[in-house]
Design a protein around this motif. Structure first.
Motif, mmCIF file in Angstrom:
data_model
loop_
_atom_site.group_PDB
_atom_site.id
_atom_site.type_symbol
_atom_site.label_atom_id
_atom_site.label_comp_id
_atom_site.label_asym_id
_atom_site.label_seq_id
_atom_site.Cartn_x
_atom_site.Cartn_y
_atom_site.Cartn_z
ATOM 1 N N ASP A 142 0.818 -1.211 0.000
ATOM 2 C CA ASP A 142 0.000 0.000 0.000
ATOM 3 C C ASP A 142 0.855 1.265 0.000
ATOM 4 O OD1 ASP A 142 0.908 0.085 2.620
ATOM 5 O OD2 ASP A 142 -1.018 -0.451 3.505
ATOM 6 N N SER A 143 2.164 1.111 -0.238
ATOM 7 C CA SER A 143 3.071 2.265 -0.233
ATOM 8 C C SER A 143 3.484 2.634 -1.653
ATOM 9 C CB SER A 143 4.318 1.957 0.599
ATOM 10 O OG SER A 143 5.274 2.993 0.466
ATOM 11 N N GLU A 144 2.962 3.747 -2.158
ATOM 12 C CA GLU A 144 3.338 4.204 -3.497
ATOM 13 C C GLU A 144 4.827 4.543 -3.566
ATOM 14 O OE1 GLU A 144 0.889 7.371 -4.830
ATOM 15 O OE2 GLU A 144 -0.973 6.213 -4.708
ATOM 16 N N ASN A 145 5.343 5.186 -2.504
ATOM 17 C CA ASN A 145 6.759 5.544 -2.503
ATOM 18 C C ASN A 145 7.646 4.315 -2.618
ATOM 19 O OD1 ASN A 145 6.448 8.320 -2.309
ATOM 20 N ND2 ASN A 145 6.469 8.331 -0.088
ATOM 21 N N ALA A 146 7.356 3.298 -1.808
ATOM 22 C CA ALA A 146 8.184 2.099 -1.818
ATOM 23 C C ALA A 146 8.109 1.385 -3.163
ATOM 24 C CB ALA A 146 7.763 1.163 -0.696
ATOM 25 N N ILE A 147 6.943 1.357 -3.778
ATOM 26 C CA ILE A 147 6.799 0.726 -5.091
ATOM 27 C C ILE A 147 7.660 1.463 -6.119
ATOM 28 C CG2 ILE A 147 5.186 0.279 -6.978
ATOM 29 C CD1 ILE A 147 3.024 -0.218 -4.844
ATOM 30 N N VAL A 150 11.316 0.646 -5.575
ATOM 31 C CA VAL A 150 11.663 -0.692 -6.074
ATOM 32 C C VAL A 150 11.797 -0.667 -7.593
ATOM 33 C CG1 VAL A 150 10.770 -3.044 -6.362
ATOM 34 C CG2 VAL A 150 10.713 -1.945 -4.111
ATOM 35 N N LYS A 151 10.899 0.028 -8.265
ATOM 36 C CA LYS A 151 10.982 0.126 -9.730
ATOM 37 C C LYS A 151 12.272 0.825 -10.153
ATOM 38 C CE LYS A 151 6.039 -0.048 -10.741
ATOM 39 N NZ LYS A 151 4.849 0.667 -11.273
ATOM 40 N N ALA A 152 12.697 1.807 -9.344
ATOM 41 C CA ALA A 152 13.945 2.522 -9.629
ATOM 42 C C ALA A 152 15.172 1.752 -9.155
ATOM 43 C CB ALA A 152 13.922 3.896 -8.964
ATOM 44 N N LYS A 153 14.944 0.665 -8.396
ATOM 45 C CA LYS A 153 16.010 -0.167 -7.828
ATOM 46 C C LYS A 153 16.915 0.639 -6.896
ATOM 47 C CE LYS A 153 15.948 -3.359 -11.715
ATOM 48 N NZ LYS A 153 16.719 -4.188 -12.653
ATOM 49 N N LYS A 154 16.292 1.620 -6.228
ATOM 50 C CA LYS A 154 17.040 2.503 -5.344
ATOM 51 C C LYS A 154 16.151 2.971 -4.196
ATOM 52 C CE LYS A 154 20.708 5.047 -4.350
ATOM 53 N NZ LYS A 154 22.013 4.433 -4.008
ATOM 54 N N CYS A 155 16.627 2.809 -2.974
ATOM 55 C CA CYS A 155 15.900 3.296 -1.801
ATOM 56 C C CYS A 155 16.209 4.785 -1.633
ATOM 57 C CB CYS A 155 16.330 2.519 -0.560
ATOM 58 S SG CYS A 155 15.480 3.031 0.944
ATOM 59 N N ARG A 156 15.276 5.637 -1.993
ATOM 60 C CA ARG A 156 15.505 7.074 -2.021
ATOM 61 C C ARG A 156 15.120 7.741 -0.708
ATOM 62 N NH1 ARG A 156 13.266 7.591 -8.229
ATOM 63 N NH2 ARG A 156 15.249 7.097 -9.256
#
Length: 206
Positions: A142-147, A150-156
């Motif tokens: 339910d986390s748009e940021n985390a999704i 993950v798509k960017a392959k980087k924890c921002r």
């Protein structure tokens, strides 16, 4: 005007769905091991009563709402979620089978974290589990940021590194490496909280 509540009693002097707290209280007050919970709609309460208390214990009143939706999440699938007390604060995450709530994994409690970091790590751990088991199931968060991370392959994350969260940053680094080295075939989908209620992996602290 107060919103109508519906009370499910699974274990008490009488069981069933009650429309007032006074009726519910009469069944559960001073009753050893009473099992009961309030819900916002009669249909949700009826569905909950047909299920078992363990499916709702410690969960939001909307947990399991997806089972009555005309547009339902895909199953089989897994759902992941995180919980963090404060920003930063102790963070943990888990994954469950969406249909049946069978636990898949649960992290330790890490200090000086954030909810988004926990959600990111939960998704990556879920994808790794699905790949290991060779299951072509979707994963819900339910986390748009985390999704997006993950798509960017980087924890921002903008989380500050501290002596306490060194282990958490190590997990972030390992997760990013896993994403860079693996092409997961599993879809990561957004859990529709408004339509389906709380994510099945929700920690029930809202």
């Amino acid at each position: 005007m107060a919103k109508q509540k519906y009370y499910v009693v699974w274990k008490g002097r009488r069981t069933g769905v009650f429309t007032s707290w006074d009726e519910c209280s009469a069944q559960v007050s001073a009753y050893a091991g009473a099992e009961y919970k309030s819900f916002d709609s009669l249909s949700t309460a009826d569905s909950a009563f047909r299920a078992v208390y363990a499916d709702y214990k410690g969960k939001s009143a909307s947990a399991g709402q997806w089972k009555m939706s005309l547009t339902r999440p895909q199953t089989p699938s897994i759902s992941v979620d995180a919980a963090c007390a404060g920003v930063p604060g102790p963070v943990e995450w888990c994954g469950v089978e969406t249909d049946g709530l069978k636990p898949i994994f649960k992290s330790a409690l890490y200090p000086d974290g954030t909810n988004n970091v926990g959600e990111f790590l939960a998704i990556v751990q879920g994808l790794a589990w699905l790949m290991e088991k060779q299951l072509n199931w979707p994963l819900y968060s339910d986390s748009e940021n985390a999704i997006l991370w993950v798509k960017a392959k980087k924890c921002r994350t903008k989380m500050a590194r501290t002596a306490k969260n060194a282990a958490l940053f190590d997990l972030i680094s390992r997760a990013e490496t896993w994403l860079a080295e693996n092409q997961s075939p599993n879809k990561v989908l957004k859990w529709d909280t408004e339509m389906w209620g709380e994510n099945p992996a929700d920690f029930g602290r809202k």
